[in-house]
Design a protein around this motif. Structure first.
Motif, mmCIF file in Angstrom:
data_model
loop_
_atom_site.group_PDB
_atom_site.id
_atom_site.type_symbol
_atom_site.label_atom_id
_atom_site.label_comp_id
_atom_site.label_asym_id
_atom_site.label_seq_id
_atom_site.Cartn_x
_atom_site.Cartn_y
_atom_site.Cartn_z
ATOM 1 N N ASP A 90 -14.637 8.828 11.332
ATOM 2 C CA ASP A 90 -14.421 8.790 9.882
ATOM 3 C C ASP A 90 -13.066 8.168 9.556
ATOM 4 N N LYS A 91 -12.030 8.583 10.283
ATOM 5 C CA LYS A 91 -10.699 8.029 10.048
ATOM 6 C C LYS A 91 -10.660 6.547 10.390
ATOM 7 N N SER A 92 -11.323 6.180 11.480
ATOM 8 C CA SER A 92 -11.371 4.781 11.879
ATOM 9 C C SER A 92 -12.049 3.927 10.816
ATOM 10 N N ASN A 93 -13.127 4.437 10.235
ATOM 11 C CA ASN A 93 -13.817 3.726 9.156
ATOM 12 C C ASN A 93 -12.902 3.500 7.967
ATOM 13 N N GLN A 94 -12.124 4.525 7.620
ATOM 14 C CA GLN A 94 -11.198 4.395 6.502
ATOM 15 C C GLN A 94 -10.095 3.386 6.831
ATOM 16 N N ASP A 95 -9.579 3.443 8.054
ATOM 17 C CA ASP A 95 -8.550 2.481 8.478
ATOM 18 C C ASP A 95 -9.091 1.053 8.428
ATOM 19 N N ARG A 96 -10.332 0.899 8.862
ATOM 20 C CA ARG A 96 -10.973 -0.420 8.849
ATOM 21 C C ARG A 96 -11.078 -0.949 7.422
ATOM 22 N N THR A 97 -11.538 -0.118 6.503
ATOM 23 C CA THR A 97 -11.669 -0.522 5.108
ATOM 24 C C THR A 97 -10.318 -0.878 4.509
ATOM 25 N N ASP A 98 -9.321 -0.046 4.776
ATOM 26 C CA ASP A 98 -7.981 -0.306 4.248
ATOM 27 C C ASP A 98 -7.442 -1.640 4.747
ATOM 28 N N LEU A 99 -7.716 -1.943 6.011
ATOM 29 C CA LEU A 99 -7.196 -3.176 6.578
ATOM 30 C C LEU A 99 -7.920 -4.398 6.020
ATOM 31 N N VAL A 100 -9.217 -4.286 5.795
ATOM 32 C CA VAL A 100 -9.956 -5.383 5.159
ATOM 33 C C VAL A 100 -9.350 -5.681 3.783
ATOM 34 N N GLU A 101 -9.058 -4.647 3.030
ATOM 35 C CA GLU A 101 -8.461 -4.846 1.714
ATOM 36 C C GLU A 101 -7.068 -5.458 1.826
ATOM 37 N N LEU A 102 -6.346 -5.111 2.881
ATOM 38 C CA LEU A 102 -5.023 -5.694 3.103
ATOM 39 C C LEU A 102 -5.140 -7.186 3.421
ATOM 40 N N ILE B 65 -18.342 -17.317 -7.938
ATOM 41 C CA ILE B 65 -17.853 -16.235 -7.090
ATOM 42 C C ILE B 65 -18.765 -16.104 -5.873
ATOM 43 N N ASN B 66 -18.202 -15.692 -4.757
ATOM 44 C CA ASN B 66 -18.978 -15.516 -3.539
ATOM 45 C C ASN B 66 -19.560 -14.105 -3.483
ATOM 46 N N THR B 67 -20.587 -13.914 -2.641
ATOM 47 C CA THR B 67 -21.200 -12.589 -2.545
ATOM 48 C C THR B 67 -20.287 -11.578 -1.866
ATOM 49 N N GLU B 68 -19.344 -12.058 -1.056
ATOM 50 C CA GLU B 68 -18.386 -11.163 -0.417
ATOM 51 C C GLU B 68 -17.035 -11.858 -0.354
ATOM 52 N N SER B 69 -16.001 -11.064 -0.234
ATOM 53 C CA SER B 69 -14.654 -11.619 -0.153
ATOM 54 C C SER B 69 -14.417 -12.208 1.239
ATOM 55 N N PRO B 70 -13.402 -13.068 1.399
ATOM 56 C CA PRO B 70 -13.121 -13.631 2.722
ATOM 57 C C PRO B 70 -12.902 -12.576 3.796
ATOM 58 N N ALA B 71 -12.181 -11.511 3.465
ATOM 59 C CA ALA B 71 -11.855 -10.512 4.490
ATOM 60 C C ALA B 71 -13.090 -9.750 4.968
ATOM 61 N N TRP B 72 -14.048 -9.510 4.084
ATOM 62 C CA TRP B 72 -15.262 -8.829 4.535
ATOM 63 C C TRP B 72 -16.095 -9.735 5.431
ATOM 64 N N ALA B 73 -16.022 -11.055 5.195
ATOM 65 C CA ALA B 73 -16.677 -11.993 6.109
ATOM 66 C C ALA B 73 -15.957 -12.003 7.458
ATOM 67 N N VAL B 74 -14.625 -11.917 7.433
ATOM 68 C CA VAL B 74 -13.842 -11.830 8.666
ATOM 69 C C VAL B 74 -14.171 -10.537 9.408
ATOM 70 N N ASP B 75 -14.423 -9.465 8.674
ATOM 71 C CA ASP B 75 -14.841 -8.203 9.281
ATOM 72 C C ASP B 75 -16.109 -8.412 10.113
#
Length: 203
Positions: A76-88, A108-118
């Motif tokens: 759960d913590k890892s998931n939150q860290d992952r999300t926070d880092l994508v937003e960063l 506009i694209n369907t997803e942001s660049p960072a979520w594609a990088v994810d």
């Protein structure tokens, strides 16, 4: 160098670095300068790599229930860290393109660049572990053949996704697409939004 070439190179390096110990408790040793995009990409993939192995461990049918609960908390913590880092990482792109004036017909694209990088980060992990399956010596020919086919598909996916991300960034730079980032607003981690948590708090 195309941005995704940098991503794929760092992701492959991170996964290789992790597997020198192959231990989820190994401390990260990020080789890049703090707060650079390279630093964030390495950290992003390290989080993904550790979580990949968390997910393997928790699927052990003989895992101790107490250990499984503790591991679920870590996931759960890892998931939150992952999300926070994508937003960063998206914040990095927002800052990079802040002076770009979108065209009147920009889309506009369907997803942001960072979520594609994810997704590219996870794909690097799939490639590494599928290659491991291809290289296994104790499996039969059918297993080897099936995994080789899957590996070829994953390689094609990485090529296509890398191209799509690079084209998205080029479109943003040209003003033909624009970024709009929404925070994830996950509710189950928020004590004010998860009814299991706020009902207990109010008792």
């Amino acid at each position: 160098m195309k941005f995704t070439s940098l991503c794929n190179s760092i992701f492959d390096q991170t996964i290789k670095d992790y597997h020198t110990t192959d231990n989820v408790d190994t401390a990260i040793s990020n080789p890049y300068e703090l707060k650079t995009i390279e630093y964030y990409l390495y950290l992003k993939n390290w989080i993904d790599t550790v979580q990949w192995h968390f997910e393997d461990i928790i699927r052990d049918p003989n895992i101790d229930p107490v250990a499984a609960l503790e591991l679920k908390r870590r996931i759960d913590k890892s998931n939150q860290d992952r999300t926070d880092l994508v937003e960063l990482i998206d914040s990095y792109f927002l800052d990079k393109y802040k002076d770009i004036q979108p065209k009147a017909d920009a889309k506009i694209n369907t997803e942001s660049p960072a979520w594609a990088v994810d997704r590219l980060s996870i794909l690097a992990l799939k490639l590494y572990h599928m290659q491991q399956e291809v290289d296994r010596k104790e499996v039969d020919a059918e297993h080897h053949e099936q995994c080789s086919k899957k590996l070829a598909i994953l390689l094609e996916q990485r090529k296509d996704l890398s191209t799509a991300i690079n084209e998205l960034l080029e479109d943003i730079e040209a003003g033909s697409k624009y970024m709009k980032v929404y925070k994830q607003m996950k509710m189950y981690n928020d004590p004010d939004l998860n009814p299991v948590l706020y009902e207990k708090k109010n008792k």
